[in-house]
Design a protein around this motif. Structure first.
Motif, PDB file in Angstrom:
ATOM      1  N   PRO A   7      66.536 143.844  86.082  1.00  0.00           N
ATOM      2  CA  PRO A   7      66.720 142.713  87.005  1.00  0.00           C
ATOM      3  C   PRO A   7      65.371 142.260  87.556  1.00  0.00           C
ATOM      4  O   PRO A   7      64.521 143.082  87.883  1.00  0.00           O
ATOM      5  CB  PRO A   7      67.592 143.304  88.117  1.00  0.00           C
ATOM      6  N   GLN A   8      65.197 140.973  87.641  1.00  0.00           N
ATOM      7  CA  GLN A   8      63.949 140.408  88.145  1.00  0.00           C
ATOM      8  C   GLN A   8      63.993 140.284  89.664  1.00  0.00           C
ATOM      9  O   GLN A   8      65.044 140.045  90.241  1.00  0.00           O
ATOM     10  CB  GLN A   8      63.710 139.022  87.537  1.00  0.00           C
ATOM     11  N   VAL A   9      62.834 140.437  90.270  1.00  0.00           N
ATOM     12  CA  VAL A   9      62.685 140.250  91.711  1.00  0.00           C
ATOM     13  C   VAL A   9      62.060 138.873  91.922  1.00  0.00           C
ATOM     14  O   VAL A   9      60.945 138.636  91.461  1.00  0.00           O
ATOM     15  CB  VAL A   9      61.745 141.319  92.319  1.00  0.00           C
ATOM     16  N   PRO A  10      62.757 137.970  92.602  1.00  0.00           N
ATOM     17  CA  PRO A  10      62.117 136.675  92.869  1.00  0.00           C
ATOM     18  C   PRO A  10      60.935 136.852  93.822  1.00  0.00           C
ATOM     19  O   PRO A  10      61.050 137.568  94.813  1.00  0.00           O
ATOM     20  CB  PRO A  10      63.219 135.843  93.526  1.00  0.00           C
ATOM     21  N   HIS A  11      59.828 136.253  93.497  1.00  0.00           N
ATOM     22  CA  HIS A  11      58.646 136.320  94.365  1.00  0.00           C
ATOM     23  C   HIS A  11      57.709 135.179  94.023  1.00  0.00           C
ATOM     24  O   HIS A  11      57.911 134.485  93.024  1.00  0.00           O
ATOM     25  CB  HIS A  11      57.930 137.680  94.231  1.00  0.00           C
ATOM     26  N   THR A  12      56.696 134.996  94.851  1.00  0.00           N
ATOM     27  CA  THR A  12      55.720 133.924  94.623  1.00  0.00           C
ATOM     28  C   THR A  12      54.326 134.472  94.336  1.00  0.00           C
ATOM     29  O   THR A  12      53.353 133.724  94.397  1.00  0.00           O
ATOM     30  CB  THR A  12      55.669 132.985  95.848  1.00  0.00           C
ATOM     31  N   PHE A  13      54.225 135.764  94.048  1.00  0.00           N
ATOM     32  CA  PHE A  13      52.913 136.341  93.748  1.00  0.00           C
ATOM     33  C   PHE A  13      52.405 135.834  92.400  1.00  0.00           C
ATOM     34  O   PHE A  13      53.182 135.515  91.501  1.00  0.00           O
ATOM     35  CB  PHE A  13      52.990 137.870  93.716  1.00  0.00           C
ATOM     36  N   ARG A  14      51.116 135.838  92.242  1.00  0.00           N
ATOM     37  CA  ARG A  14      50.467 135.387  91.024  1.00  0.00           C
ATOM     38  C   ARG A  14      50.630 136.390  89.874  1.00  0.00           C
ATOM     39  O   ARG A  14      50.795 135.996  88.723  1.00  0.00           O
ATOM     40  CB  ARG A  14      48.975 135.209  91.332  1.00  0.00           C
ATOM     41  N   PHE A  15      50.563 137.679  90.205  1.00  0.00           N
ATOM     42  CA  PHE A  15      50.614 138.724  89.182  1.00  0.00           C
ATOM     43  C   PHE A  15      51.782 139.661  89.439  1.00  0.00           C
ATOM     44  O   PHE A  15      52.090 139.979  90.584  1.00  0.00           O
ATOM     45  CB  PHE A  15      49.318 139.559  89.182  1.00  0.00           C
ATOM     46  N   GLU A  16      52.403 140.115  88.357  1.00  0.00           N
ATOM     47  CA  GLU A  16      53.446 141.139  88.442  1.00  0.00           C
ATOM     48  C   GLU A  16      53.174 142.181  87.367  1.00  0.00           C
ATOM     49  O   GLU A  16      52.953 141.843  86.205  1.00  0.00           O
ATOM     50  CB  GLU A  16      54.837 140.534  88.213  1.00  0.00           C
ATOM     51  N   LEU A  17      53.204 143.423  87.771  1.00  0.00           N
ATOM     52  CA  LEU A  17      52.972 144.562  86.873  1.00  0.00           C
ATOM     53  C   LEU A  17      54.247 145.391  86.853  1.00  0.00           C
ATOM     54  O   LEU A  17      54.864 145.610  87.893  1.00  0.00           O
ATOM     55  CB  LEU A  17      51.804 145.367  87.434  1.00  0.00           C
ATOM     56  N   ASN A  18      54.649 145.836  85.676  1.00  0.00           N
ATOM     57  CA  ASN A  18      55.783 146.742  85.536  1.00  0.00           C
ATOM     58  C   ASN A  18      55.338 147.959  84.752  1.00  0.00           C
ATOM     59  O   ASN A  18      54.690 147.828  83.708  1.00  0.00           O
ATOM     60  CB  ASN A  18      56.952 146.056  84.813  1.00  0.00           C
ATOM     61  N   LYS A  19      55.667 149.127  85.262  1.00  0.00           N
ATOM     62  CA  LYS A  19      55.332 150.386  84.590  1.00  0.00           C
ATOM     63  C   LYS A  19      56.621 151.155  84.352  1.00  0.00           C
ATOM     64  O   LYS A  19      57.369 151.444  85.279  1.00  0.00           O
ATOM     65  CB  LYS A  19      54.379 151.214  85.468  1.00  0.00           C
ATOM     66  N   ASP A  20      56.896 151.466  83.089  1.00  0.00           N
ATOM     67  CA  ASP A  20      58.013 152.326  82.714  1.00  0.00           C
ATOM     68  C   ASP A  20      57.480 153.730  82.476  1.00  0.00           C
ATOM     69  O   ASP A  20      56.380 153.894  81.942  1.00  0.00           O
ATOM     70  CB  ASP A  20      58.673 151.852  81.413  1.00  0.00           C
TER      71      ASP A  20
END
Length: 141
Positions: A7-20
């Motif tokens: 599921p995606q988190v709505p946000h207005t940040f420029r960068f998003e990092l995901n670590k599995d």
């Protein structure tokens, strides 16, 4: 590793990092309401950490992926969750594990000059069951 979509988190940040990542750990829930989970048993937990921010550090990272893995994997892999001090006064359910992982990650991020935020933690306990923890504004205070 099979690619996962979360599921995606709505946000207005420029960068998003995901670590599995994944780790193996045992736990038990010492409550009559927990059914079979009252007995010690283990899982291979799969964890996804979502971090976002507008600024990068001098290397060009929100945070190095390795720092996140070291924080979570080294802490919990091949342990009994009930033995961790953060679970001294609560049962190590998947929900509370997700919350504790968020707290550890956010504490790490609070010390960074680029001020990223941990927006979401997902902990998958089995192939068919997972928990999503999303902090509220008061969690960041």
């Amino acid at each position: 590793m099979m690619q996962q979509f979360y599921p995606q988190v709505p946000h207005t940040f420029r960068f998003e990092l995901n670590k599995d990542m994944h780790f193996s750990a045992a736990h038990f829930i010492p409550s009559k309401d927990a059914g079979k989970c009252q007995q010690m048993h283990g899982h291979t937990y799969f964890v996804n950490v979502t971090i976002a921010g507008n600024g990068l550090d001098p290397t060009g990272f929100l945070i190095d992926f390795k720092e996140i893995k070291n924080l979570v994997h080294k802490k919990y892999d091949h342990t009994v969750l009930n033995d961790h001090p953060e679970f001294k006064d609560m049962f190590p359910t998947t929900e509370l594990l997700a919350q504790q992982i968020w707290q550890s990650v956010q504490e790490l991020l609070n010390n960074r000059t680029n001020h990223p935020s941990c927006l979401q933690i997902i902990v998958r306990e089995t192939p068919t069951s997972y928990v999503v923890f999303r902090p509220t504004e008061e969690d960041f205070r």
